[in-house]
Design a protein around this motif. Sequence first.
Motif, PDB file in Angstrom:
ATOM      1  N   LEU A  20     -34.423   0.833  32.625  1.00 46.89           N
ATOM      2  CA  LEU A  20     -33.717   0.906  34.169  1.00 46.89           C
ATOM      3  C   LEU A  20     -32.411   0.117  33.637  1.00 46.89           C
ATOM      4  O   LEU A  20     -31.340   1.072  34.014  1.00 46.89           O
ATOM      5  N   ILE A  21     -31.702  -1.079  32.313  1.00 44.72           N
ATOM      6  CA  ILE A  21     -30.339  -0.974  32.115  1.00 44.72           C
ATOM      7  C   ILE A  21     -29.572  -0.236  30.978  1.00 44.72           C
ATOM      8  O   ILE A  21     -28.381   0.009  31.346  1.00 44.72           O
ATOM      9  N   GLY A  22     -30.663   0.637  30.204  1.00 46.68           N
ATOM     10  CA  GLY A  22     -29.919   1.377  29.222  1.00 46.68           C
ATOM     11  C   GLY A  22     -29.743   3.105  30.309  1.00 46.68           C
ATOM     12  O   GLY A  22     -28.257   3.554  29.558  1.00 46.68           O
ATOM     13  N   VAL A  23     -30.816   3.613  30.567  1.00 44.49           N
ATOM     14  CA  VAL A  23     -30.354   4.826  31.321  1.00 44.49           C
ATOM     15  C   VAL A  23     -29.482   4.595  32.748  1.00 44.49           C
ATOM     16  O   VAL A  23     -28.749   5.205  32.734  1.00 44.49           O
ATOM     17  N   THR A  24     -28.983   3.238  33.374  1.00 45.30           N
ATOM     18  CA  THR A  24     -27.977   3.168  34.127  1.00 45.30           C
ATOM     19  C   THR A  24     -26.579   2.896  32.999  1.00 45.30           C
ATOM     20  O   THR A  24     -25.884   3.703  34.556  1.00 45.30           O
ATOM     21  N   LEU A  25     -26.081   2.462  32.193  1.00 50.15           N
ATOM     22  CA  LEU A  25     -25.385   2.530  31.588  1.00 50.15           C
ATOM     23  C   LEU A  25     -24.514   3.338  31.127  1.00 50.15           C
ATOM     24  O   LEU A  25     -23.806   3.656  31.018  1.00 50.15           O
ATOM     25  N   ARG A  44     -24.380  -1.864  40.197  1.00 50.19           N
ATOM     26  CA  ARG A  44     -24.569  -0.335  39.224  1.00 50.19           C
ATOM     27  C   ARG A  44     -25.342   0.328  38.581  1.00 50.19           C
ATOM     28  O   ARG A  44     -25.144   1.342  38.767  1.00 50.19           O
ATOM     29  N   LEU A  45     -26.532  -0.153  39.210  1.00 48.77           N
ATOM     30  CA  LEU A  45     -27.747   0.706  39.547  1.00 48.77           C
ATOM     31  C   LEU A  45     -27.059   2.011  39.986  1.00 48.77           C
ATOM     32  O   LEU A  45     -26.712   1.766  41.063  1.00 48.77           O
ATOM     33  N   ASN A  46     -27.087   2.802  39.617  1.00 41.43           N
ATOM     34  CA  ASN A  46     -27.726   4.280  39.975  1.00 41.43           C
ATOM     35  C   ASN A  46     -28.996   4.559  40.104  1.00 41.43           C
ATOM     36  O   ASN A  46     -29.800   4.807  39.758  1.00 41.43           O
ATOM     37  N   PHE A  47     -29.053   6.085  40.604  1.00 44.21           N
ATOM     38  CA  PHE A  47     -30.336   6.382  40.667  1.00 44.21           C
ATOM     39  C   PHE A  47     -31.092   6.632  39.431  1.00 44.21           C
ATOM     40  O   PHE A  47     -31.983   7.000  39.205  1.00 44.21           O
ATOM     41  N   ALA A  48     -30.487   7.352  38.323  1.00 45.47           N
ATOM     42  CA  ALA A  48     -31.332   7.698  37.154  1.00 45.47           C
ATOM     43  C   ALA A  48     -31.857   6.658  36.717  1.00 45.47           C
ATOM     44  O   ALA A  48     -32.787   6.734  36.105  1.00 45.47           O
ATOM     45  N   GLY A  49     -30.809   5.358  36.580  1.00 44.47           N
ATOM     46  CA  GLY A  49     -31.706   4.274  36.259  1.00 44.47           C
ATOM     47  C   GLY A  49     -32.626   4.293  37.155  1.00 44.47           C
ATOM     48  O   GLY A  49     -34.377   3.444  36.797  1.00 44.47           O
ATOM     49  N   ALA A  50     -32.843   4.146  38.172  1.00 41.07           N
ATOM     50  CA  ALA A  50     -33.649   3.519  39.400  1.00 41.07           C
ATOM     51  C   ALA A  50     -35.353   4.330  39.340  1.00 41.07           C
ATOM     52  O   ALA A  50     -36.281   3.717  38.050  1.00 41.07           O
ATOM     53  N   VAL A  86     -41.180   4.657  34.151  1.00 42.06           N
ATOM     54  CA  VAL A  86     -41.857   4.399  32.979  1.00 42.06           C
ATOM     55  C   VAL A  86     -42.385   2.895  33.226  1.00 42.06           C
ATOM     56  O   VAL A  86     -43.116   2.556  32.605  1.00 42.06           O
ATOM     57  N   GLY A  87     -42.230   2.165  34.039  1.00 43.67           N
ATOM     58  CA  GLY A  87     -43.188   0.914  34.127  1.00 43.67           C
ATOM     59  C   GLY A  87     -44.409   1.542  34.456  1.00 43.67           C
ATOM     60  O   GLY A  87     -44.946   0.647  34.087  1.00 43.67           O
ATOM     61  N   ALA A  88     -44.888   2.143  35.678  1.00 41.44           N
ATOM     62  CA  ALA A  88     -45.624   2.615  35.893  1.00 41.44           C
ATOM     63  C   ALA A  88     -46.741   3.341  35.192  1.00 41.44           C
ATOM     64  O   ALA A  88     -47.932   2.723  34.873  1.00 41.44           O
TER      65      ALA A  88
END
Length: 518
Positions: A475-480, A432-438, A444-446
Amino acid sequence: MSETTWFIIAIVIYMAAMLAIGFWSYRKTTKYDDYVLADRGLHPFVAALSAGASDMSGWLLMGLPGALFVTGMSELWIGIGLLVGAWANWTWVAPRLRAYTEVANNSITLPSFFENRLRDKSRSLRSISAVIIIFFFTFYVSSGMVAGGRYFESTFGGEYLIGLGVVGAITVIYTFVGGFLAVSYTDVVQGLMMFTALIIVPVMALIALDNPSDIFTWATENAYGPYEAGNPTYWSMISGVSLAAIIGNLAWGLGYFGQPHVVVRFMALRTSADAKQGRLIGISWMFLCIVGATATAIIGTVFFSQNPDISITDQSAFETIFLDMARILFHPLIAGLVLTAVLAAIMSTMSSQLLVVSSSLIEDLYKIFKKDLPSEKFLINLSRIMVVIVALIAAALAINPNDSILGLVGFAWAGFGSAFGPLMLASLYWKRLNFAGALSSMIVGALVSTGWGMLGGGDIIYELVPGFLASTLVLIGVTLATSSPQPEITEEFDEAVRLSKAAEENPELEISETKEKI
């Protein structure tokens, strides 16, 4: 001959061997893909030792023994976390990444894989991840330069800057000339040297003690190193250590999933099936090396205390304990050969990192903005120029180091683990991962990892913990919250999974042959 002369002979032998491998690799490097990824033909033994040697660096022989010597066994949580993390990386990431990177338009760098995996036509995933790699690796390479300078201070009583320059120059030369193949095969030699030295030195030091059983009580009851009356909690892994510190040290293992210089070895394996053998070799090597580094610190508490005529060169972080012990114990020529293991650790990591940065500069920045691509030879030479430029910047940062080797490594490790770790796992295991979540996760992590460290949050808990957590949640929130990926993306995901499983069932088949079988 003097001790210094013997040391120089040993180092010259080692340097000559590294340069010979570099020039041998040069003759086998004819294509740009050869220079960057050795044309995906790496044997699992080579991949395992190369990944381990490039990962452990001078931290294993200098940073870890120094930390264990000063603080005690509570620092061992880092080693445990790394061991578990390395095992998980070989188990979960290596086989599927090997298959997926070839399926995804033959991706040869981590940024290109993320772009191809998610069909990012904006090129933002690729370019931003390349910038993150360049930023953090500059500090990582700088830590190697610092270790090289301190190595020469301890071994020769020489100038820090001369040591920094010599180590940096030789590393740049064989990386410049031979590319990924040179880096991988020099890593094998260097990994074997590190392993041998970490076994021999503590064993010989233990034999040299008047009463070897003192190692179990000396640190807690007697003066040594920075302690005038001993360290009562030396043997405890929990006393005087907060839960946050334990979690932070264990969290080093989470960083493995996002380390470009480690996962690139997985991409270069012959097939996905090679990951199983690579895991056995790599984890065994790593476990025994950590045992050796721990024994060096423990035995060192007695070794340097019972004889007032010897001392540790680095009286601040005590990161030269291994170097000083080897210099005292052996004939100068043997000691010189043992001490080159530290050079091996330093140079193996630096070379891997320089090559990854060079690859990102060319493959992930230059090539995406250059419409008419030049020849293979031009790209290889341009990559070589980038190796030199990055090394010079790292050397400039290392001239006046204001942090320990472990501190510099920890900063870069947290940055990569936070930016790329959650994204790597999701790319390989979440359809389900998409560009926006990635993209959101990576940025954010960096930022969280870097900001947490710069604002002093590292005193509360290692910055990898909040960085990795924030990256995962975003990642989870934005992807969903955004649209599902296109059908061709999910279909390619399914194909990569099938190919990975098929390759494990038929180890002799290449990925291309496996595709024909399905």
